[in-house]
Design a protein around this motif. Structure first.
Motif, short mmCIF file in Angstrom:
data_model
loop_
_atom_site.label_atom_id
_atom_site.label_comp_id
_atom_site.label_asym_id
_atom_site.label_seq_id
_atom_site.Cartn_x
_atom_site.Cartn_y
_atom_site.Cartn_z
N ILE B 86 -36.71 15.22 -27.80
CA ILE B 86 -35.12 14.67 -27.97
C ILE B 86 -34.62 15.78 -28.60
O ILE B 86 -33.67 15.76 -29.16
N ASP B 89 -30.71 18.07 -24.03
CA ASP B 89 -29.47 17.01 -23.25
C ASP B 89 -29.93 17.57 -21.99
O ASP B 89 -29.86 17.94 -21.52
N THR B 91 -28.46 15.98 -19.50
CA THR B 91 -27.69 15.30 -18.80
C THR B 91 -27.28 17.07 -17.78
O THR B 91 -26.92 16.83 -16.04
N ALA B 92 -27.75 18.29 -18.46
CA ALA B 92 -27.54 18.91 -17.08
C ALA B 92 -28.49 18.93 -16.45
O ALA B 92 -27.79 19.59 -15.55
N ILE B 93 -29.64 18.84 -16.31
CA ILE B 93 -30.84 19.00 -15.74
C ILE B 93 -30.23 17.84 -14.77
O ILE B 93 -30.81 18.22 -13.28
#
Lengths: 139, 185
Positions: B86, B89, B91-93
């Motif tokens: 955890i 993040d 989202t960037a990937i």
């Protein structure tokens, strides 16, 4: 834990599907979805499975491989559902920041409430391995 | 990546007292030929794998110490991620796989005259593990052997690298203390 969803998470999946499919087109087929191995058009069944699990029922789903335990499979399903929602939202709002996507998902969607309910059910168990799988699930 | 000051006290103390591997010196092997003539393997803890591979699992006993190999010919739609941490993040990937992979790097390198895309290189990706001994006994030899088996053992027979080998095998998870014998095939 009973969750008070504003909308049925299964309907949410259906509503977001068009944006998710556009995401795949725009990214030449690349998507973070795909861990649970269930086709995205069968995800209403996954939602029902998670709802049943969160109510403490002896839930399972036919698509789960026999060598993958239910809690691990739930983890894959939840990761896929989160990725599906995030990618659909980033298609709806291409310039959205990462923190805004998180805020939208965890603050406004029924899916997030369902994931929280699943997590809470796991975390409240006396089984230490279930607590392990619950850790970080709703995040 | 979360900062220590943003973590709860329990998590902060856990991080500060985490039994990280500490070596007395830095193992360093300078590159002996141009990059364009080299075969390259990358190792990452990002939990990446090909779609057909079995996803990584969350093992309560200390993470997943298995690894997957991604060939250099794999395209970005074929790469998936199953990471239980955890701590970062995703989202960037989701937006750009090159944040953690280099799916498009061979083409970029070609523009600079490199032959990376023609190299039969493999890219093994290692998921999260807290077990040093599994790295030493399983992952490291497999990865290195896939690139150059003889070279791997030649390096680890050198005295200056042996302390790192022994250190790796001293696992803080299972508390094994192996005999300090030379690594053998």
């Amino acid at each position: 834990m009973p969750h008070e969803a504003k909308q049925d998470p299964a309907d949410e999946v259906t509503n977001l599907r068009v944006f998710y499919e556009r995401w795949i087109e725009d990214h030449n087929g690349r998507t973070a979805v795909g861990l649970c191995g269930i086709r995205q058009r069968r995800w209403r069944g996954v939602v029902r499975f998670l709802e049943s699990y969160s109510r403490g029922e002896d839930a399972d789903i036919n698509e789960r491989p026999v060598d993958v335990p239910v809690p691990q499979f739930i983890r894959y399903c939840v990761d896929d559902l989160k990725a599906f929602n995030y990618e659909a939202r980033m298609t709806q709002r291409p310039k959205i920041s990462e923190s805004e996507v998180h805020r939208w998902f965890w603050g406004e969607t029924a899916m997030a409430q369902l994931i929280r309910a699943v997590t809470q059910h796991m975390a409240s168990s006396d089984d230490a391995s279930l607590k392990y799988f619950a850790y970080g699930l709703a995040r | 990546m979360p900062r220590l000051k943003t973590l709860s006290e329990i998590n902060r103390k856990a991080m500060l007292s985490f039994p990280c591997l500490e070596s007395d010196s830095t193992p360093w092997s300078p590159l002996r030929k141009p990059l364009s003539q080299s075969k390259i393997s990358l190792v990452t803890s990002a939990g990446l794998h090909q779609r057909g591979d079995k996803p990584f699992t969350g093992d309560p006993k200390g993470g997943d110490s298995s690894y997957r190999i991604i060939p250099s010919t794999a395209q970005s739609p074929e790469i998936s991620q199953s990471h239980v941490s955890i701590g970062f993040d995703h989202t960037a990937i989701m937006r750009d796989i090159n944040v953690t992979s280099f799916a498009s790097m061979p083409k970029k390198s070609d523009r600079h005259g490199s032959s990376l895309s023609r190299s039969p290189s493999v890219m093994p990706w290692v998921n999260r593990t807290t077990s040093n001994c599994s790295i030493a006994s399983s992952i490291l030899p497999s990865i290195c052997c896939s690139a150059n088996k003889d070279r791997f053992w030649k390096i680890f027979r050198k005295r200056k690298y042996q302390q790192h080998w022994f250190k790796l095998r001293e696992c803080h998870m299972c508390l094994t203390r192996p005999n300090k014998t030379r690594p053998t095939r």
